[in-house]
Motif scaffolding. Structure first.
Motif, PDB file in Angstrom:
ATOM      1  N   THR A 181       0.843  -1.190   0.000  1.00 39.74           N
ATOM      2  CA  THR A 181       0.000   0.000   0.000  1.00 39.74           C
ATOM      3  C   THR A 181       0.879   1.242   0.000  1.00 39.74           C
ATOM      4  O   THR A 181       2.109   1.164   0.052  1.00 39.74           O
ATOM      5  CB  THR A 181      -0.898   0.017   1.243  1.00 39.74           C
ATOM      6  N   ARG A 182       0.227   2.369  -0.040  1.00 37.65           N
ATOM      7  CA  ARG A 182       0.955   3.635  -0.004  1.00 37.65           C
ATOM      8  C   ARG A 182       1.755   3.756   1.287  1.00 37.65           C
ATOM      9  O   ARG A 182       2.895   4.225   1.296  1.00 37.65           O
ATOM     10  CB  ARG A 182      -0.047   4.786  -0.130  1.00 37.65           C
ATOM     11  N   ARG A 183       1.151   3.343   2.388  1.00 38.97           N
ATOM     12  CA  ARG A 183       1.848   3.412   3.679  1.00 38.97           C
ATOM     13  C   ARG A 183       3.069   2.500   3.685  1.00 38.97           C
ATOM     14  O   ARG A 183       4.125   2.858   4.200  1.00 38.97           O
ATOM     15  CB  ARG A 183       0.885   3.033   4.799  1.00 38.97           C
ATOM     16  N   PHE A 184       2.912   1.298   3.126  1.00 38.21           N
ATOM     17  CA  PHE A 184       4.031   0.358   3.042  1.00 38.21           C
ATOM     18  C   PHE A 184       5.179   0.969   2.245  1.00 38.21           C
ATOM     19  O   PHE A 184       6.344   0.892   2.652  1.00 38.21           O
ATOM     20  CB  PHE A 184       3.542  -0.935   2.375  1.00 38.21           C
ATOM     21  N   ALA A 185       4.855   1.578   1.094  1.00 35.54           N
ATOM     22  CA  ALA A 185       5.891   2.192   0.258  1.00 35.54           C
ATOM     23  C   ALA A 185       6.609   3.313   1.004  1.00 35.54           C
ATOM     24  O   ALA A 185       7.833   3.454   0.920  1.00 35.54           O
ATOM     25  CB  ALA A 185       5.277   2.714  -1.037  1.00 35.54           C
ATOM     26  N   GLY A 186       5.854   4.116   1.744  1.00 39.49           N
ATOM     27  CA  GLY A 186       6.473   5.196   2.505  1.00 39.49           C
ATOM     28  C   GLY A 186       7.388   4.683   3.601  1.00 39.49           C
ATOM     29  O   GLY A 186       8.476   5.233   3.838  1.00 39.49           O
ATOM     30  N   PHE A 187       6.962   3.620   4.271  1.00 40.80           N
ATOM     31  CA  PHE A 187       7.791   3.020   5.320  1.00 40.80           C
ATOM     32  C   PHE A 187       9.093   2.485   4.741  1.00 40.80           C
ATOM     33  O   PHE A 187      10.174   2.677   5.311  1.00 40.80           O
ATOM     34  CB  PHE A 187       7.021   1.904   6.017  1.00 40.80           C
ATOM     35  N   VAL A 188       9.004   1.801   3.591  1.00 41.88           N
ATOM     36  CA  VAL A 188      10.205   1.246   2.960  1.00 41.88           C
ATOM     37  C   VAL A 188      11.154   2.356   2.531  1.00 41.88           C
ATOM     38  O   VAL A 188      12.376   2.257   2.697  1.00 41.88           O
ATOM     39  CB  VAL A 188       9.822   0.364   1.750  1.00 41.88           C
ATOM     40  N   ALA A 189      10.598   3.442   1.992  1.00 47.12           N
ATOM     41  CA  ALA A 189      11.441   4.569   1.582  1.00 47.12           C
ATOM     42  C   ALA A 189      12.182   5.164   2.775  1.00 47.12           C
ATOM     43  O   ALA A 189      13.376   5.471   2.694  1.00 47.12           O
ATOM     44  CB  ALA A 189      10.590   5.634   0.893  1.00 47.12           C
ATOM     45  N   ALA A 190      11.482   5.310   3.899  1.00 52.48           N
ATOM     46  CA  ALA A 190      12.117   5.863   5.098  1.00 52.48           C
ATOM     47  C   ALA A 190      13.196   4.912   5.622  1.00 52.48           C
ATOM     48  O   ALA A 190      14.295   5.353   6.005  1.00 52.48           O
ATOM     49  CB  ALA A 190      11.061   6.105   6.173  1.00 52.48           C
TER      50      ALA A 190
END
Length: 286
Positions: A181-190
């Protein structure tokens, strides 16, 4: 969905006319095998407004077979040049300096080619296969030296470990145990940002006389850091799978299969190097 993978972030770069909030999120009831119609407000790969209708109609959409063939070609290039460099570039005490020098040079060229491709709006098979060839030279020398001087047999274990991680992520993704999800992608980027900052700090400490840097290459801390690297690579692989799934489902241009091959290859190389590091530390502590 825009991937956090630095290679796949170029995927779909021509989708400039899609609204910034076009991605809604992967709903709980999405069917296995393809994204839901609710993932995007509009088709993210649709022709830009005002484009010639005949040109859009004649465009060949990417298929999963296209992605598989291009990925096999790119990975095959990596494996071929790795095997050749293992056989032709000796790592005995008399020649290891020259072989390491060639490996470092190949790594620099591979990075430069990957950077150029990442900044392009369209994939270039020449750049992608060139990156794969030089990356293979680097991997071949490093793997040979590691197997010869540190841990015999560790390369086979590293390859098997990479296959195991990849298969596990694929199964988890297909079963929807991993929800991209969008949240998953943001977490991975961080997480990736923090990981790379730690690597940069480690290099700086090593360069200015702090011995082994922050200790990320030995002992328990090295194993922990390597495992985190493997988990991060697995997360990138899940993002890559989602990107490929979206591209096929929404009819991305066929040439985008080369970007899929590029992104998947860089992720698999990352996982292999992290697995190799963890196994090397384990074998070195025996």
């Amino acid at each position: 969905m825009k991937s956090s993978n630095p290679i796949f972030s170029r995927w779909g770069a021509r989708r400039d006319d899609a609204p910034a909030d076009a991605y809604l999120r992967h709903p709980v009831g999405s069917p296995v095998g393809g994204p839901s119609a609710g993932d995007y407000a509009t088709n993210p790969y649709a022709a830009a407004a005002g484009a010639d209708a005949r040109t859009a109609a004649a465009r060949t959409a990417v298929t999963m077979d296209d992605v598989v063939v291009r990925t096999a070609t790119t990975l095959g290039t990596v494996v071929l040049t790795a095997v050749l460099s293992w056989l032709l570039l000796p790592v005995d005490e008399a020649d290891i300096g020259r072989s390491y020098g060639l490996a470092v040079g190949a790594a620099v060229v591979a990075f430069a080619l990957s950077l150029v491709q990442s900044l392009r709006r369209t994939p270039s098979p020449v750049l992608i296969l060139g990156y794969a060839a030089f990356e293979g030279v680097f991997l071949g020398v490093v793997s040979n030296a590691t197997s010869t001087y540190i841990a015999p047999g560790v390369v086979v274990q590293g390859v098997l470990g990479t296959f195991a991680v990849s298969a596990g992520v694929l199964i988890a993704y297909r079963m929807r145990w991993i929800r991209v999800t969008r949240r998953f992608a943001g977490f991975v980027a961080a997480a990736a940002t923090g990981f790379l900052l730690l690597l940069a700090a480690d290099l700086l400490f090593s360069a200015f006389g702090a011995g082994t840097g922050l200790g990320f290459h030995s002992g328990g801390l090295g194993i922990l850091f390597g495992v985190l690297g493997i988990l991060l690579g697995a997360a990138f692989l899940a993002l890559d799978f989602r990107q490929v799934e979206d591209a096929v489902a929404y009819g991305a241009p066929r040439e985008e299969a080369w970007l899929a091959a590029f992104g998947l290859t860089t992720t698999l190389v990352w996982i292999y190097l992290e697995v190799l590091q963890v196994l090397t530390i384990f074998n070195g502590d025996d």
